[in-house]
Structures are given as C-alpha cells and as structure tokens.
Design an enzyme around this catalytic site. Structure first.
Site: not given
Length: 206
Positions: A59, A1, A42, A52, A67, A39, A64, A57
């Site tokens: 920190c 262009c 932090c 699992c 959820c 998290c 979970c 974290c």
C-alpha cells in the site's frame, strides 16, 4: 474413546482433551504470529525473507522491520560496521533468521508458562522442538545495541567533565571503545568492553 470418539486419551478426561486441543491451536497461532509484522495503514500481515530492514508495504506505507516504527526513511538506520546514534537507532541489515528464531522462542516460552499456569498437558506440544531464549546465543545486533546504549550514557557523563585535559583523555578512551563496539568481534569482547566502560566511569569520579 467411546464417549468422544477421539483416539485413546487415558488418563485425561474428554473435556481435558478438548481443552488441550484448543490450547494447542492457540499456541500454533501465536508461534506464527510471532514472526509477522502488520502494516499500520492497511493491516496487511507479512514477514521478511530477504532484503534490508526498511520495509515498504504494497500500500506504500513504510516501517522498520526491527523496531516496527512507522514512516521511517533511511535516516532511521545505520549501515554495516556502524553503530547506533540518537537518530540512527536500527541497523539497515541484520540476520532475519536469527530474529525470527528469537521471536518464536519468546512466544514458545510464554506459551509454556501459560500451559503450566492453566495446568494443561499437551500430548502433541508445538513448542517441543523450539530452542528456548536462554539457549540461543545473543546476536551481534543485541550485544552491540546494549553496549552502544551504555556508551552513549558514558559519552554524556564525560562531556560534563570540567577539567579539559581529563575530559579529552576520557573522550579518547571512549573513541577506542566505540571502535571495539563497531567491530565484528563485539560478541566475544562484550565483557571486556563492559569493563572498559566501567573503568571510564570510575575515572570520571577520581
């Protein structure tokens, strides 16, 4: 262009190309964000590659992965072959690849709806090769979660039946249904289990 020095973008105007580029980058960011967890302590962002669903974290904060509830311990989870309860609401182990696929698919579907609403057509669509939610088979976790919620409702209803022999018979039926929900064929048997639960509800009112 000759105007914007970008590759040929006929029939789009220069401002439309810029708008499309901004939309493409926004969608790419949303697709990436869909898999990430943050998290609460932090604000570090991460996603799971293995392990699992009880996440810790760097920190020290716990959450979970499914959820996203904060501060959970193992009492929040049920094990393999188990079923949710009032307190153990999420499985300790699940297929994170399927979970991520669903999360990205939902983000892509929302992005496509937004593009349609804004009347934007992308020459390079980041969502092009993503399977949409309607085309992804329901996971074992999703099916079991739906059925267990219905089973818990029926369990409360049956517990209120005043006729003891009738209550005992219905509780026996519910226990057999619970075993089916906990089994590995729960996806295949979903319709049958749903009918069995409806049958129990019908018998409650007979």
């Amino acid at each position: 262009c000759r105007l914007c020095r970008e590759p040929n973008h006929i029939p789009l105007r220069c401002d439309e190309v810029e708008k499309g580029e901004q939309a493409r980058k926004m969608i790419e960011e949303k697709l990436t964000e869909a898999m990430l967890r943050e998290c609460a302590k932090c604000k570090n962002k991460f996603y799971k590659e293995e392990g699992c669903n009880k996440m810790t974290c760097r920190c020290g904060a716990k959450m979970c992965y499914l959820c996203k509830m904060e501060g959970v311990d193992y009492s929040h989870f049920y094990g393999q072959g188990g079923t949710p309860t009032a307190t153990k609401t999420c499985p300790l182990w699940s297929d994170h690849k399927v979970l991520h696929q669903m999360e990205v698919a939902k983000a892509a579907e929302e992005a496509k709806q937004q593009l349609t609403q804004d009347n934007i057509t992308l020459s390079i669509d980041p969502t092009r090769d993503i399977i949409m939610p309607a085309d992804i088979p329901a996971s074992e976790y999703e099916v079991r979660d739906r059925l267990v919620n219905r089973w818990l409702q029926m369990n409360v209803i049956v517990s209120r039946v005043t006729n003891a022999p009738k209550r005992g018979r219905l509780q026996h039926l519910l226990e057999n249904i619970r075993k089916l929900i906990a089994g590995h064929q729960v996806v295949t048997l979903e319709d049958q289990i749903a009918r069995d639960l409806e049958s129990v509800q019908t018998q409650v009112h007979e």
